[in-house]
Design a protein around this motif. Structure first.
Motif, PDB file in Angstrom:
ATOM      1  N   ALA A  95      13.446   0.354  -3.435  1.00  0.00           N
ATOM      2  CA  ALA A  95      13.286   0.944  -2.166  1.00  0.00           C
ATOM      3  C   ALA A  95      13.952   0.248  -0.965  1.00  0.00           C
ATOM      4  CB  ALA A  95      11.822   0.820  -1.458  1.00  0.00           C
ATOM      5  N   CYS A  96      14.205  -0.987  -1.036  1.00  0.00           N
ATOM      6  CA  CYS A  96      15.195  -1.880  -0.322  1.00  0.00           C
ATOM      7  C   CYS A  96      16.494  -1.142  -0.458  1.00  0.00           C
ATOM      8  CB  CYS A  96      14.879  -3.232  -0.494  1.00  0.00           C
ATOM      9  SG  CYS A  96      13.277  -3.812   0.391  1.00  0.00           S
ATOM     10  N   PRO A  99      -1.424   2.422 -15.814  1.00  0.00           N
ATOM     11  CA  PRO A  99      -0.777   2.988 -14.485  1.00  0.00           C
ATOM     12  C   PRO A  99       0.548   2.441 -14.243  1.00  0.00           C
ATOM     13  CG  PRO A  99      -2.469   1.539 -13.861  1.00  0.00           C
ATOM     14  CD  PRO A  99      -2.579   1.521 -15.187  1.00  0.00           C
ATOM     15  N   LEU A 100       1.331   3.263 -13.756  1.00  0.00           N
ATOM     16  CA  LEU A 100       2.697   2.986 -13.456  1.00  0.00           C
ATOM     17  C   LEU A 100       2.725   2.000 -12.143  1.00  0.00           C
ATOM     18  CD1 LEU A 100       4.835   6.034 -14.449  1.00  0.00           C
ATOM     19  CD2 LEU A 100       4.906   3.805 -15.604  1.00  0.00           C
ATOM     20  N   PRO A 101       3.718   1.106 -11.878  1.00  0.00           N
ATOM     21  CA  PRO A 101       3.826   0.605 -10.578  1.00  0.00           C
ATOM     22  C   PRO A 101       3.620   1.695  -9.495  1.00  0.00           C
ATOM     23  CG  PRO A 101       5.525  -0.185 -12.198  1.00  0.00           C
ATOM     24  CD  PRO A 101       4.828   0.947 -12.762  1.00  0.00           C
ATOM     25  N   LEU A 102       3.056   1.268  -8.311  1.00  0.00           N
ATOM     26  CA  LEU A 102       2.929   2.070  -7.321  1.00  0.00           C
ATOM     27  C   LEU A 102       4.514   2.231  -6.460  1.00  0.00           C
ATOM     28  CD1 LEU A 102      -0.273   0.890  -5.690  1.00  0.00           C
ATOM     29  CD2 LEU A 102       0.314   3.327  -6.773  1.00  0.00           C
ATOM     30  N   ARG A 103       5.047   0.978  -6.488  1.00  0.00           N
ATOM     31  CA  ARG A 103       6.265   0.839  -5.845  1.00  0.00           C
ATOM     32  C   ARG A 103       7.316  -0.189  -6.547  1.00  0.00           C
ATOM     33  NH1 ARG A 103       7.031  -1.421   0.443  1.00  0.00           N
ATOM     34  NH2 ARG A 103       9.052  -0.386   0.991  1.00  0.00           N
ATOM     35  N   ASP A 104       8.674   0.347  -6.329  1.00  0.00           N
ATOM     36  CA  ASP A 104       9.632  -0.719  -6.696  1.00  0.00           C
ATOM     37  C   ASP A 104      10.317  -1.085  -5.413  1.00  0.00           C
ATOM     38  OD1 ASP A 104      12.062  -1.743  -7.489  1.00  0.00           O
ATOM     39  OD2 ASP A 104      12.282  -0.556  -9.263  1.00  0.00           O
ATOM     40  N   HIS A 105       9.671  -2.235  -5.059  1.00  0.00           N
ATOM     41  CA  HIS A 105      10.365  -2.664  -3.680  1.00  0.00           C
ATOM     42  C   HIS A 105      11.967  -2.863  -3.874  1.00  0.00           C
ATOM     43  CE1 HIS A 105      11.040  -5.576  -0.436  1.00  0.00           C
ATOM     44  NE2 HIS A 105      10.065  -4.930   0.162  1.00  0.00           N
ATOM     45  N   ASP A 106      12.398  -3.289  -4.905  1.00  0.00           N
ATOM     46  CA  ASP A 106      13.745  -3.508  -4.875  1.00  0.00           C
ATOM     47  C   ASP A 106      14.712  -2.287  -4.651  1.00  0.00           C
ATOM     48  OD1 ASP A 106      13.597  -6.370  -5.223  1.00  0.00           O
ATOM     49  OD2 ASP A 106      13.748  -6.315  -7.350  1.00  0.00           O
ATOM     50  N   ALA A 164      12.863   0.045   4.640  1.00  0.00           N
ATOM     51  CA  ALA A 164      12.166   0.313   3.653  1.00  0.00           C
ATOM     52  C   ALA A 164      10.318   0.776   3.924  1.00  0.00           C
ATOM     53  CB  ALA A 164      12.099  -0.253   2.164  1.00  0.00           C
ATOM     54  N   ASP A 165       9.952  -0.390   4.597  1.00  0.00           N
ATOM     55  CA  ASP A 165       8.456  -0.267   4.913  1.00  0.00           C
ATOM     56  C   ASP A 165       8.249   0.730   5.892  1.00  0.00           C
ATOM     57  OD1 ASP A 165       8.064  -2.279   3.219  1.00  0.00           O
ATOM     58  OD2 ASP A 165       7.931  -3.987   4.818  1.00  0.00           O
ATOM     59  N   VAL A 166       9.111   1.105   6.911  1.00  0.00           N
ATOM     60  CA  VAL A 166       9.059   1.943   7.769  1.00  0.00           C
ATOM     61  C   VAL A 166       9.188   3.484   7.132  1.00  0.00           C
ATOM     62  CG1 VAL A 166      10.215   3.379   9.598  1.00  0.00           C
ATOM     63  CG2 VAL A 166       9.990   0.784   9.811  1.00  0.00           C
ATOM     64  N   LEU A 167       9.876   3.727   6.169  1.00  0.00           N
ATOM     65  CA  LEU A 167       9.850   4.655   5.485  1.00  0.00           C
ATOM     66  C   LEU A 167       8.661   5.050   4.530  1.00  0.00           C
ATOM     67  CD1 LEU A 167      13.633   4.629   4.117  1.00  0.00           C
ATOM     68  CD2 LEU A 167      12.712   6.265   5.726  1.00  0.00           C
ATOM     69  N   LEU A 168       8.081   3.935   4.091  1.00  0.00           N
ATOM     70  CA  LEU A 168       6.882   4.347   3.304  1.00  0.00           C
ATOM     71  C   LEU A 168       5.843   4.499   4.055  1.00  0.00           C
ATOM     72  CD1 LEU A 168       5.390   3.992   0.531  1.00  0.00           C
ATOM     73  CD2 LEU A 168       4.796   1.570   1.021  1.00  0.00           C
ATOM     74  N   VAL A 169       5.780   3.821   5.205  1.00  0.00           N
ATOM     75  CA  VAL A 169       4.578   4.287   6.148  1.00  0.00           C
ATOM     76  C   VAL A 169       4.735   5.824   6.530  1.00  0.00           C
ATOM     77  CG1 VAL A 169       3.637   3.873   8.646  1.00  0.00           C
ATOM     78  CG2 VAL A 169       4.206   1.888   7.034  1.00  0.00           C
ATOM     79  N   ALA A 170       5.886   6.348   6.984  1.00  0.00           N
ATOM     80  CA  ALA A 170       6.370   7.583   7.633  1.00  0.00           C
ATOM     81  C   ALA A 170       5.885   8.705   6.441  1.00  0.00           C
ATOM     82  CB  ALA A 170       7.549   7.575   7.889  1.00  0.00           C
ATOM     83  N   PHE A 171       6.437   8.098   5.215  1.00  0.00           N
ATOM     84  CA  PHE A 171       5.937   8.937   3.861  1.00  0.00           C
ATOM     85  C   PHE A 171       4.215   9.089   3.788  1.00  0.00           C
ATOM     86  CE2 PHE A 171       4.457   9.216  -0.461  1.00  0.00           C
ATOM     87  CZ  PHE A 171       5.346  10.299  -0.789  1.00  0.00           C
ATOM     88  N   CYS A 172       3.495   8.129   3.897  1.00  0.00           N
ATOM     89  CA  CYS A 172       2.056   8.071   3.859  1.00  0.00           C
ATOM     90  C   CYS A 172       1.515   8.660   4.785  1.00  0.00           C
ATOM     91  CB  CYS A 172       1.385   6.695   3.731  1.00  0.00           C
ATOM     92  SG  CYS A 172       2.140   5.452   2.294  1.00  0.00           S
ATOM     93  N   LEU A 226      -4.538  -1.846   2.078  1.00  0.00           N
ATOM     94  CA  LEU A 226      -5.067  -3.128   1.778  1.00  0.00           C
ATOM     95  C   LEU A 226      -4.095  -4.243   1.835  1.00  0.00           C
ATOM     96  CD1 LEU A 226      -7.773  -2.279  -0.735  1.00  0.00           C
ATOM     97  CD2 LEU A 226      -7.898  -2.891   1.514  1.00  0.00           C
ATOM     98  N   GLU A 227      -2.699  -3.920   1.183  1.00  0.00           N
ATOM     99  CA  GLU A 227      -1.977  -5.010   1.035  1.00  0.00           C
ATOM    100  C   GLU A 227      -0.625  -4.544   1.522  1.00  0.00           C
ATOM    101  OE1 GLU A 227      -1.846  -5.928  -3.370  1.00  0.00           O
ATOM    102  OE2 GLU A 227      -3.834  -5.229  -3.531  1.00  0.00           O
ATOM    103  N   GLY A 228      -0.116  -3.485   1.565  1.00  0.00           N
ATOM    104  CA  GLY A 228       1.065  -2.914   1.898  1.00  0.00           C
ATOM    105  C   GLY A 228       1.591  -3.052   3.334  1.00  0.00           C
ATOM    106  N   PRO A 229       2.815  -2.440   3.605  1.00  0.00           N
ATOM    107  CA  PRO A 229       2.947  -2.861   4.954  1.00  0.00           C
ATOM    108  C   PRO A 229       2.576  -1.930   6.208  1.00  0.00           C
ATOM    109  CG  PRO A 229       4.634  -1.308   3.960  1.00  0.00           C
ATOM    110  CD  PRO A 229       3.668  -1.941   2.870  1.00  0.00           C
ATOM    111  N   SER A 230       2.184  -2.194   7.197  1.00  0.00           N
ATOM    112  CA  SER A 230       1.393  -1.710   8.280  1.00  0.00           C
ATOM    113  C   SER A 230       2.124  -1.803   9.412  1.00  0.00           C
ATOM    114  CB  SER A 230       0.131  -2.054   8.479  1.00  0.00           C
ATOM    115  OG  SER A 230       0.058  -3.306   8.801  1.00  0.00           O
ATOM    116  N   LEU A 231       3.096  -0.744  10.053  1.00  0.00           N
ATOM    117  CA  LEU A 231       3.896  -0.972  11.057  1.00  0.00           C
ATOM    118  C   LEU A 231       2.900  -0.141  12.593  1.00  0.00           C
ATOM    119  CD1 LEU A 231       6.965   0.179   9.419  1.00  0.00           C
ATOM    120  CD2 LEU A 231       6.223  -2.184   9.889  1.00  0.00           C
TER     121      LEU A 231
END
Length: 131
Positions: free
Chosen positions: A27-28, A18-25, A38-46, A126-131
Motif C-alpha cells: 500500500a505504501c 483468512p487472507l491478510p486484510l492489508r499489505d501495508h508495504d 496510503a492511509d488516506v487512500l484506505l480511508v477514502a476507499f472504506c 478498531l485498529e487501522g488508520p482514522s483521519l
C-alpha cells in the motif's frame, strides 16, 4: 425462518484461513512510499465501499452482466492500490463468476466479498488508520 438469499460457500472455502486484510508495504509503495498517503487512500476507499457494494448487488440482481463487470473492474483498481489481499481474492472469484452468462456462483462470490468488506471496515474502525 430466515433463508440465505444466495447459496452457501463450499466447506473448503469456509475452512480456509483468512487472507491478510492489508499489505501495508504494498500500500505504501502504491502511494509513493508514503504511509500517510496510503492511509488516506484506505480511508477514502472504506467511505466509498458501501455504495460500491450496493452497486454490485444491484447489477447482480438485475443480471446486468456488462455493468456488473464494469463495477468489478473499477473496484479491482481501488483494491489493488490499497493492497487488500483478502478483498482481491474475493473479487477475483466474483469476476470469474461474472464471465459466465448464467452468473452461477456470483451470489456466493458477492457474499464473500461483502464479508471481507465487513472485516476490513471493522479492522479499520478498531485498529487501522482514522483521519
Amino acid at each position: 425462518t430466515y433463508r440465505a438469499r444466495y447459496p452457501q460457500e463450499s466447506p473448503a472455502d469456509r475452512d480456509a484461513p483468512p487472507l491478510p486484510l492489508r499489505d501495508h508495504d504494498r500500500a505504501c509503495a502504491a502511494a509513493g512510499r508514503s504511509a500517510s498517503q496510503a492511509d488516506v487512500l484506505l480511508v477514502a476507499f472504506c467511505v466509498e465501499l458501501p455504495a460500491t457494494l450496493t452497486a454490485l448487488h444491484t447489477r447482480l440482481e438485475a443480471r446486468n452482466v456488462e455493468q456488473l463487470r464494469g463495477e468489478i473492474h473499477k473496484l479491482q483498481g481501488a483494491v489493488a492500490i490499497c493492497a487488500l489481499p483478502a478483498m482481491q481474492a474475493a473479487l477475483r472469484k466474483l469476476q470469474q463468476t461474472a464471465t459466465e452468462p448464467s452468473l452461477k456462483g456470483a451470489g456466493v462470490a458477492l457474499s464473500k466479498l461483502q464479508l471481507e468488506a465487513i472485516r476490513l471496515v471493522g479492522w479499520r474502525t478498531l485498529e487501522g488508520p482514522s483521519l
